[in-house]
Design a protein around this motif. Structure first.
Motif, PDB file in Angstrom:
ATOM      1  N   GLY A 191      -5.832   7.357  -0.606  1.00 25.34           N
ATOM      2  CA  GLY A 191      -5.559   8.632  -0.029  1.00 25.34           C
ATOM      3  C   GLY A 191      -5.775   9.397   1.270  1.00 25.34           C
ATOM      4  O   GLY A 191      -5.432   8.501   1.821  1.00 25.34           O
ATOM      5  N   ARG A 192      -5.509  10.664   1.509  1.00 23.98           N
ATOM      6  CA  ARG A 192      -5.513  11.184   3.279  1.00 23.98           C
ATOM      7  C   ARG A 192      -7.007  11.686   2.819  1.00 23.98           C
ATOM      8  O   ARG A 192      -7.320  13.053   1.820  1.00 23.98           O
ATOM      9  N   VAL A 193      -8.172  12.424   3.887  1.00 23.40           N
ATOM     10  CA  VAL A 193      -8.501  13.549   3.954  1.00 23.40           C
ATOM     11  C   VAL A 193      -8.421  13.139   5.665  1.00 23.40           C
ATOM     12  O   VAL A 193      -8.198  13.348   6.454  1.00 23.40           O
ATOM     13  N   THR A 194      -9.198  15.121   5.604  1.00 21.88           N
ATOM     14  CA  THR A 194      -9.292  15.574   6.760  1.00 21.88           C
ATOM     15  C   THR A 194     -10.146  15.820   8.364  1.00 21.88           C
ATOM     16  O   THR A 194     -10.722  15.714   8.582  1.00 21.88           O
ATOM     17  N   ASP A 195     -11.755  14.663   7.012  1.00 24.40           N
ATOM     18  CA  ASP A 195     -12.757  15.106   7.903  1.00 24.40           C
ATOM     19  C   ASP A 195     -12.978  13.905   8.349  1.00 24.40           C
ATOM     20  O   ASP A 195     -15.059  13.503   8.786  1.00 24.40           O
ATOM     21  N   GLY A 196     -12.407  12.393   8.554  1.00 26.67           N
ATOM     22  CA  GLY A 196     -13.035  11.687   9.154  1.00 26.67           C
ATOM     23  C   GLY A 196     -13.882  10.343   8.223  1.00 26.67           C
ATOM     24  O   GLY A 196     -14.379   9.180   8.617  1.00 26.67           O
ATOM     25  N   MET A 216       1.231  -1.515  -0.441  1.00 29.58           N
ATOM     26  CA  MET A 216      -0.295  -0.080  -0.365  1.00 29.58           C
ATOM     27  C   MET A 216       0.756   1.475   0.385  1.00 29.58           C
ATOM     28  O   MET A 216       1.429   1.430   1.135  1.00 29.58           O
ATOM     29  N   LEU A 217       0.253   1.847  -0.336  1.00 34.83           N
ATOM     30  CA  LEU A 217       1.340   3.421  -0.779  1.00 34.83           C
ATOM     31  C   LEU A 217       0.156   4.737  -0.576  1.00 34.83           C
ATOM     32  O   LEU A 217      -1.239   4.485  -1.049  1.00 34.83           O
ATOM     33  N   VAL A 218       0.389   5.566   1.154  1.00 28.40           N
ATOM     34  CA  VAL A 218      -0.767   5.747   1.289  1.00 28.40           C
ATOM     35  C   VAL A 218      -0.010   7.619   0.957  1.00 28.40           C
ATOM     36  O   VAL A 218       0.978   8.017   1.220  1.00 28.40           O
ATOM     37  N   ALA A 219      -0.635   7.924   0.722  1.00 25.70           N
ATOM     38  CA  ALA A 219      -0.775   9.838   0.103  1.00 25.70           C
ATOM     39  C   ALA A 219       0.701  10.771   1.318  1.00 25.70           C
ATOM     40  O   ALA A 219      -0.818  10.625   1.934  1.00 25.70           O
ATOM     41  N   ASP A 220       1.077  11.558   1.361  1.00 27.63           N
ATOM     42  CA  ASP A 220       1.308  11.917   2.370  1.00 27.63           C
ATOM     43  C   ASP A 220       0.266  13.250   2.832  1.00 27.63           C
ATOM     44  O   ASP A 220       0.227  13.285   3.703  1.00 27.63           O
ATOM     45  N   GLN A 221      -0.346  14.163   1.387  1.00 29.08           N
ATOM     46  CA  GLN A 221      -1.219  14.819   1.779  1.00 29.08           C
ATOM     47  C   GLN A 221      -2.152  14.651   1.325  1.00 29.08           C
ATOM     48  O   GLN A 221      -2.250  14.277   0.543  1.00 29.08           O
ATOM     49  N   GLY A 229      -5.664  15.045  -0.297  1.00 30.09           N
ATOM     50  CA  GLY A 229      -6.643  16.226  -1.929  1.00 30.09           C
ATOM     51  C   GLY A 229      -6.284  14.643  -2.700  1.00 30.09           C
ATOM     52  O   GLY A 229      -5.827  13.537  -2.674  1.00 30.09           O
ATOM     53  N   PRO A 230      -6.866  15.025  -3.628  1.00 28.77           N
ATOM     54  CA  PRO A 230      -6.971  13.913  -5.076  1.00 28.77           C
ATOM     55  C   PRO A 230      -5.755  13.005  -5.137  1.00 28.77           C
ATOM     56  O   PRO A 230      -4.331  13.363  -5.146  1.00 28.77           O
ATOM     57  N   LEU A 231      -5.836  11.848  -5.253  1.00 23.99           N
ATOM     58  CA  LEU A 231      -4.007  10.967  -4.969  1.00 23.99           C
ATOM     59  C   LEU A 231      -3.565  11.520  -6.702  1.00 23.99           C
ATOM     60  O   LEU A 231      -2.084  10.816  -6.234  1.00 23.99           O
ATOM     61  N   GLU A 232      -3.922  11.882  -7.406  1.00 25.18           N
ATOM     62  CA  GLU A 232      -3.377  11.795  -9.231  1.00 25.18           C
ATOM     63  C   GLU A 232      -2.131  13.345  -8.907  1.00 25.18           C
ATOM     64  O   GLU A 232      -1.541  13.947  -8.808  1.00 25.18           O
ATOM     65  N   HIS A 233      -2.595  14.158  -7.594  1.00 21.48           N
ATOM     66  CA  HIS A 233      -1.886  15.293  -6.730  1.00 21.48           C
ATOM     67  C   HIS A 233      -0.397  15.367  -5.370  1.00 21.48           C
ATOM     68  O   HIS A 233      -0.155  15.649  -5.656  1.00 21.48           O
ATOM     69  N   ALA A 234      -0.952  13.547  -5.269  1.00 17.37           N
ATOM     70  CA  ALA A 234       0.389  13.565  -4.612  1.00 17.37           C
ATOM     71  C   ALA A 234       1.096  13.186  -5.194  1.00 17.37           C
ATOM     72  O   ALA A 234       1.785  12.240  -6.134  1.00 17.37           O
ATOM     73  N   LYS A 235       2.512  13.827  -3.930  1.00 21.44           N
ATOM     74  CA  LYS A 235       3.632  13.289  -4.186  1.00 21.44           C
ATOM     75  C   LYS A 235       5.074  12.704  -3.898  1.00 21.44           C
ATOM     76  O   LYS A 235       5.860  12.634  -4.317  1.00 21.44           O
TER      77      LYS A 235
END
Ligand code: KDG
Length: 319
Positions: A96-101, A16-21, A23-29
């Motif tokens: 991806g990452r979310v901030t609202d639970g 599994m690769l979990v986005a650092d930030q 936002g949409p997965l395609e924007h993850a760096k």
């Protein structure tokens, strides 16, 4: 590793690769590398609590497969029935990452994976039956028709041997051809289990009933045969859980959590708590409380397994 096992599980592990930030997965760096897979999450959690756990699967003969195997072996899991398949790839998942639970976005690269090629002929019956308990989930059943057959076979073999079987529906609609097929398939497997752990929304979709009591009744009394599930535990998220067996029923409150970082893996943590406690002969309410406590830990971390406690942590917390 040899000797009798406490728990076995069959299932697909993914890198599994979990986005650092957020936002949409395609924007993850940048991504954090982790393991994923409902069955291996439970295997890891039980192994950390000191149970002897076996995991059967297939991995591709690639770097992801080698990474996953080393991680599982590092947790002390018996991987003697994990086959390296040079002709297929190991599965990969982006999260991806979310901030609202809310539940984070997930993208799979798992179709046709090595694990999805598992066959009934891969099942080593004496190894399987050397265990006291089988844990299974609806994810493995969903990844291919042959894996569904493996699931049905292993559950039936364990039931016939007088062993216990737990089943977490763990619905993944995108892996099934239709919602109807998913509900039929999952309910067929649920009725093969002794202990069934649906989430409340899963239970509503699977049974068409609304309340925890009615959903539990569907599984406990509505099955096609006598000797269906003896225990249903319905996960209610932050509100805890409802449990029902032949002798006992009740609600257990949720554990307050300041920040929900990632909900994925909470159900697996819950299963770890309930299974480990029941196999240790603890009272049902205590087992469900342990499940709710581990589930609450699991939502506070990025990956699926960092929240799964060791035996020392569990004991220090009085769980
Ligand atoms: O297999 C999946 O669908 C996943 O999302 C992998 C996760 O680790 C798992 O399901 C969590 O229960």
């Amino acid at each position: 590793m040899s000797g009798e096992l406490d728990v076995v599980t069959f299932g697909e592990a993914m890198m599994m690769l979990v986005a650092d930030q957020p936002g949409p997965l395609e924007h993850a760096k940048a991504f954090h590398k982790r393991t994923a897979g409902a069955e291996t999450n439970v295997a890891i959690g039980l192994a950390r609590l000191g149970l002897k756990v076996g995991w059967a699967s297939r991995l591709g003969a690639d770097s992801m497969g080698r990474y996953l195997l080393a991680e599982m072996q590092g947790e002390g899991i018996d991987c003697s029935h994990v086959v390296s398949d040079p002709t297929q790839r190991t599965a990969l998942q982006f999260k991806g990452r979310v901030t609202d639970g809310s539940d984070p976005p997930i993208e799979y690269h798992r179709k046709g994976s090595a694990a999805s090629r598992m066959q009934v002929s891969d099942v080593d019956v004496s190894w399987l039956r050397s265990a006291r308990h089988l844990h299974s989930t609806g994810v493995f059943a969903a990844i291919s028709e042959n894996c569904f057959e493996v699931q049905r076979k292993t559950m039936t073999l364990m039931r016939e041997a007088g062993k216990t079987v737990s089943f977490d529906p763990n619905l993944r609609p995108t892996l099934w051809p239709s919602i109807q097929r998913m509900c039929e398939g999952i309910n067929e497997l649920a009725f093969l289990a002794d202990w069934v752990f649906p989430g409340i929304e899963e239970g509503r979709l699977l049974t068409g009933r609304q309340t925890p009591e009615d959903i539990a009744g569907f599984y406990r009394r509505g099955g096609p045969r006598k000797g269906g599930p003896s225990l249903v535990v319905i996960k209610l998220g932050a509100d805890g859980a409802y449990f029902e067996s032949a002798n006992e029923q009740g609600y257990v409150p949720g554990f307050p959590v300041d920040t929900v970082l990632d909900t994925v893996g909470a159900g697996d943590g819950f299963a770890v708590g309930v299974i480990s406690a029941l196999l240790a002969g603890l009272p049902l309410r205590k087992a469900v409380e342990r499940g709710a406590w581990i589930g609450a830990r699991a939502v506070q971390v990025l990956g699926d397994t960092e929240g799964l406690p060791t035996r020392d942590v569990l004991e220090q917390a009085g769980r």
